[in-house]
Design an enzyme around this catalytic site. Structure first.
Site, PDB file in Angstrom:
ATOM      1  N   CYS A 261       0.835  -1.207   0.000  1.00  0.00           N
ATOM      2  CA  CYS A 261       0.000   0.000   0.000  1.00  0.00           C
ATOM      3  C   CYS A 261       0.870   1.258   0.000  1.00  0.00           C
ATOM      4  CB  CYS A 261      -0.924   0.008   1.210  1.00  0.00           C
ATOM      5  SG  CYS A 261      -1.876   1.532   1.356  1.00  0.00           S
TER       6      CYS A 261
ATOM      7  N   LYS B 284     -11.618  -7.641   4.930  1.00  0.00           N
ATOM      8  CA  LYS B 284     -11.103  -7.035   6.168  1.00  0.00           C
ATOM      9  C   LYS B 284     -11.645  -7.736   7.391  1.00  0.00           C
ATOM     10  CE  LYS B 284     -10.719  -2.691   3.779  1.00  0.00           C
ATOM     11  NZ  LYS B 284     -11.342  -1.452   3.399  1.00  0.00           N
TER      12      LYS B 284
ATOM     13  N   VAL C 248      -5.763   1.319   5.648  1.00  0.00           N
ATOM     14  CA  VAL C 248      -4.431   1.389   6.267  1.00  0.00           C
ATOM     15  C   VAL C 248      -3.731   2.627   5.699  1.00  0.00           C
ATOM     16  CG1 VAL C 248      -4.258  -1.088   6.695  1.00  0.00           C
ATOM     17  CG2 VAL C 248      -3.443  -0.154   4.507  1.00  0.00           C
TER      18      VAL C 248
ATOM     19  N   GLU D  92      -5.371   7.570   8.751  1.00  0.00           N
ATOM     20  CA  GLU D  92      -5.076   8.573   7.704  1.00  0.00           C
ATOM     21  C   GLU D  92      -3.567   8.819   7.683  1.00  0.00           C
ATOM     22  OE1 GLU D  92      -7.040  10.325   5.266  1.00  0.00           O
ATOM     23  OE2 GLU D  92      -8.172   8.556   5.876  1.00  0.00           O
ATOM     24  N   SER D  93      -2.924   8.499   6.548  1.00  0.00           N
ATOM     25  CA  SER D  93      -1.467   8.506   6.471  1.00  0.00           C
ATOM     26  C   SER D  93      -0.856   9.839   6.911  1.00  0.00           C
ATOM     27  CB  SER D  93      -0.998   8.171   5.047  1.00  0.00           C
ATOM     28  OG  SER D  93      -1.500   9.114   4.115  1.00  0.00           O
TER      29      SER D  93
END
Lengths: 280, 267
Positions: free
Chosen positions: B56, B83, B96, B108-109
């Site tokens: 990802c 999931k 993710v 949230e990255s």
């Protein structure tokens, strides 16, 4: 169509902040072109206005954009003086692309600096200008605001718009999804026990989601898609509390004019100057 | 003649296997947890856990921050098509990366990355100067608007007749990013937040070539090409790196609608 419907927010009253900016500029002894800024939107083919004078903060905006409204709220909340240049979002002026390659509102200009994207503008204003801090310092609190913002952007706001633009089964589905998103906000207020997402006073998140709530009667038009207080008691209390805030009142939309704007947009010819007089 | 050529084939194959396994040696070898799996017990007090997926791009942003900051953590990989129920309870968005520490969840990255700088203030990556922070956010907005959508379309498969138009939009959009690069790194003399937040997509440029015949040439993008070379030298980038061959293999499974999240892991 989606773009024009997206940009439907209006104010016809000059903000009191604009009114206070003008005397200050006159006192400086000069009458820079910025004091003569029209409220009417600059369009394709227009001549660029003179850049803002040194020390003057300029907001490039649109009367009908909820994203620009987020920044107007923060400017009002922090008591920041600024001048406004409105642009037409359907027929964007070429000079706007030179300032912001995305040519989106809100865009801030300040002593040669340019900041765009509503949340980026708001964080910049919060950190650079004095006054009440709208973003929490504590890392987890700051992260919680960021996560709710992400839920708003991904799950909630798009469904507000979907409910508005769809009918029948599709509309009901979008309404259910909207309420699922809003439940997370309701739960946050239940857990925090505070009237606002920012605590005892509104903060970053309160202002960033407010524009859609202020327009909810125009967005959620059918009776079947009305939000009920019994389902969202904390959110409804928050709505009341927000309406009482002076900064919300200062920049509030004129919903009648807004509705007229929407009608022009639906007819295919959005009139970004609707409700303005000839001298505006 | 036949015996000699068989040895050559065997020799080439074992070199390939060694290179292939080296690419995986530095990665967590945990298989992606699916629906029906048991919720892993919490990590110890004060310990950090990352919920991720090995391929990802968004999770890689956070893995880059973790590597750059030298933070110790445990990884649990998630099967994104099936999931686990317990994962959806931890995060309503169900994506993710997700960080978990002492029962606190952050997702949230970009939020995760700023949070890491907040709770591990040494080696701060997020710019402290408000204007610089705004500038980096604006470049990301340019990426999201002008490039990301077309990149995604090209990698996930566009119709043959639509491809040239989408490819042109991608290349035109990438010019904005090339223009934004005015120093050795996006963040200045050293790699910083914007470099790590953009890198995962650049690591996968070979997928653009293999899926859509789009090449990002050094002539058209000299600054980006040089930046990519610099990034590939950094230990934190190497720590999270997959080779073009591996990305392309994963990309094929993605295109087939059956992403192989455990690609390369031993049975």
């Amino acid at each position: 169509m989606a773009n024009t419907i997206r940009t439907f927010f209006a104010t016809t009253r000059p903000t009191t902040l604009q009114a206070t900016t003008l005397p200050a500029l006159r006192r400086s002894g000069s009458t820079p072109a910025s004091t003569m800024l029209p409220k009417k939107a600059f369009k394709t083919g227009s001549t660029a206005p003179e850049p803002p004078a040194p020390g003057v903060l300029r907001l490039i905006s649109s009367r009908f954009c909820p994203y620009a409204h987020r920044t107007r709220l923060v400017l009002a909340a922090k008591g920041i003086d600024y001048e406004t240049v409105n642009v037409c979002l359907k027929d964007r002026p070429e000079w706007f692309f030179a300032i912001n390659p995305l040519a989106k509102v809100p865009t801030l200009q300040h002593d040669g600096k340019v900041v765009y994207e509503s949340l980026v503008c708001n964080e910049y204003l919060d950190r650079v200008f004095p006054g009440r801090k709208l973003l929490p310092e504590e890392p987890l609190e700051k992260a919680r605001i960021g996560m709710l913002q992400a839920i708003w952007d991904a799950k909630t706001q798009p469904n507000f718009m979907k409910v508005n633009m769809s009918k029948g089964e599709e509309q009901l589905k979008a309404f259910v999804a909207l309420k699922e998103g809003l439940t997370l906000f309701e739960n946050h207020l239940v857990t925090s026990g505070t009237p606002f997402f920012g605590g005892d006073q509104p903060g970053f998140l309160d202002y960033s989601i407010w524009p859609w709530f202020e327009l909810r009667d125009l967005l959620l038009v059918n009776d079947v898609v009305k939000l009920q207080e019994v389902e969202f008691p904390k959110l409804f209390a928050w709505l009341s509390a927000m309406y009482d805030r002076p900064e919300v009142k200062t920049v509030a939309f004129d919903l009648d004019v807004f509705a007229k704007y929407v009608a022009t947009a639906i007819a295919g010819n959005p009139d970004s100057d609707i409700g303005l007089g000839d001298s505006d | 003649m036949f015996i000699i050529s068989r040895f050559r084939v065997q020799a080439r194959f074992s070199v390939f296997c060694r290179r292939y396994s080296q690419t995986f040696a530095n990665m967590s070898s945990e298989r992606a947890l699916k629906r029906g799996s048991a919720c892993p017990p919490p990590h110890g007090p004060g310990k950090l856990r990352l919920y991720s997926m090995r391929f990802c791009t968004y999770a890689q942003r956070t893995r880059l921050f973790l590597a750059a900051k030298g933070i110790e953590y445990e990884t649990i990989n998630i099967h994104l098509r099936e999931k686990p129920e317990w994962f959806l309870e931890k995060t309503p968005i169900g994506k993710v990366p997700v960080l978990e520490k002492d029962g606190k969840i952050v997702y949230e990255s970009l939020v995760c990355n700023e949070y890491l700088d907040g709770i591990y203030p040494d080696k701060c990556i997020t710019p402290r100067d408000p204007l610089e922070k705004a500038r980096q956010s604006m470049v990301l907005a340019l990426w999201d608007t002008k490039v990301a959508g077309f990149y995604s379309k090209l990698v996930r498969g566009t119709k043959e007749d639509e491809r040239p138009a989408v490819a042109k939009q991608f290349v035109d959009g990438l010019q904005y990013i090339e223009n934004a690069l005015t120093q050795p790194f996006f963040s200045g003399d050293k790699a910083g937040a914007l470099d790590y937040n953009l890198w995962p997509w650049f690591e996968r440029f070979s997928m653009l070539k293999n899926c859509a015949g789009v090449e990002v040439s050094a002539d058209k993008f000299p600054k980006l090409t040089a930046w990519m070379g610099r990034m590939l030298e950094l230990p934190e980038v190497k720590a999270c790196f997959f080779s073009p061959e591996v990305h392309d293999q994963y990309g094929k499974t993605l295109l087939a609608g059956k992403s192989d999240y455990d690609l390369g892991l031993e049975e």
